[in-house]
Scaffold this motif. Structure first.
Motif, short mmCIF file in Angstrom:
data_model
loop_
_atom_site.label_atom_id
_atom_site.label_comp_id
_atom_site.label_asym_id
_atom_site.label_seq_id
_atom_site.Cartn_x
_atom_site.Cartn_y
_atom_site.Cartn_z
N CYS A 99 0.86 -1.19 0.00
CA CYS A 99 0.00 0.00 0.00
C CYS A 99 0.90 1.25 0.00
O CYS A 99 2.04 1.21 0.44
CB CYS A 99 -0.90 0.00 1.23
N ASP A 101 0.39 3.76 1.78
CA ASP A 101 0.29 4.36 3.12
C ASP A 101 1.67 4.78 3.65
O ASP A 101 2.63 3.99 3.60
CB ASP A 101 -0.34 3.32 4.07
N GLY A 124 -4.12 0.54 -1.34
CA GLY A 124 -4.91 -0.69 -1.37
C GLY A 124 -4.16 -1.89 -1.94
O GLY A 124 -4.76 -2.96 -2.10
N HIS A 152 -2.00 -4.00 5.10
CA HIS A 152 -1.67 -3.52 6.45
C HIS A 152 -2.93 -3.18 7.22
O HIS A 152 -3.99 -2.91 6.64
CB HIS A 152 -0.75 -2.29 6.38
N CYS A 155 -6.07 0.03 6.91
CA CYS A 155 -5.84 0.55 5.55
C CYS A 155 -6.97 1.50 5.14
O CYS A 155 -8.14 1.11 5.08
CB CYS A 155 -5.74 -0.61 4.55
N GLY A 156 -6.61 2.74 4.86
CA GLY A 156 -7.61 3.75 4.51
C GLY A 156 -8.31 3.45 3.19
O GLY A 156 -9.49 3.76 3.03
ZN LIG Z 1 -3.45 1.15 2.96
#
Ligand SMILES: [Zn+2]
Length: 246
Positions: A99, A101, A124, A152, A155-156
């Protein structure tokens, strides 16, 4: 015929892989690539590439590196050491689809040095055509023996997909395209009665991307079927720093 994926269009031998490992690929016009790939055969007795290790050995390195990271006991590194050699070639031991992130940095998470990991990052950790092409480069031309899809916790991107599924939330720009790729994992996770929906969707999304890669012809599928590479899924826990295999 390519020794790795069986495709006659991109036959590769040792010295040709070395050529591409050195980063010359990007500088070539398409018409020149064929000529470059038809370079000299490998020299007899040439030393094996530094990343000519088994997928299991590569996974062991990542597992041990993550244990060091989680224990806050990473290896001491001199980043200038080996810089000149790295400018000439790269020998990654693993290709990681992670991801985007900001809290998930594979080189840190696995306590690896520059040149050790071929990392692709997208919110994602989904497989799309560009990422698949990058991965093909990493395993076919650079010789990475292991592929890992790394999700993870918290995860947003997956959380946003859940909100879209649940409330039909509208997202701006190109985000709907990203959510479309994650949505199937959310729909499966929704049917799971145990555990947390976000955690389940994160895990399911990793499983789906791993399955997609294993069935991505011609390069990845062929290398995986021929046991030249392994493809695994894992989830990184932001709170503990630990990576758990799926
Ligand atoms: Zn994520």
């Amino acid at each position: 015929m390519c020794e790795f994926c069986g495709d006659s269009q991109h036959a590769v031998q040792g010295s040709r892989r070395d050529f591409l490992r050195m980063g010359a690929f990007a500088a070539l016009a398409p018409s020149m690539i064929g000529a470059a790939l038809a370079a000299d055969p490998p020299k007899p007795g040439a030393a094996p590439a530094q990343n000519a290790i088994s997928p299991a050995e590569a996974l062991k390195r990542l597992t041990e590196g993550n244990a060091r990271y989680a224990a806050n006991d990473p290896n001491e590194r001199d980043f200038s050491s080996g810089r000149a050699a790295r400018a000439q070639a790269q020998y990654p031991v693993a290709a990681i689809l992670s991801c985007a992130d900001s809290r998930v940095a594979p080189e840190l998470v696995f306590d690896q040095a520059p040149g050790d990991l071929f990392v692709m990052r997208v919110a994602g950790n989904i497989v799309n055509r560009d990422l698949l092409a990058s991965l093909e480069y990493g395993i076919h031309f650079l010789g990475a023996p292991l592929v890992m899809v790394l999700g993870h916790s918290n995860c947003g991107a997956v959380d946003a997909a859940i909100k879209v599924v649940k409330t039909n939330a509208a997202l701006p720009g190109h985000l709907p395209e990203l959510i479309r790729a994650i949505k199937p994992a959310v729909l499966v996770a929704q049917k799971t009665r145990q555990g947390d929906l976000l955690d389940n969707a994160i895990a399911e999304n990793v499983r789906r991307q791993v399955a997609a890669l294993k069935n991505s012809p011609p390069v990845v599928k062929k290398l995986y079927a021929g046991k030249k590479i392994d493809i695994v899924g894992a989830v990184y826990d932001l709170a503990t720093g630990k990576v758990t295999r799926m």
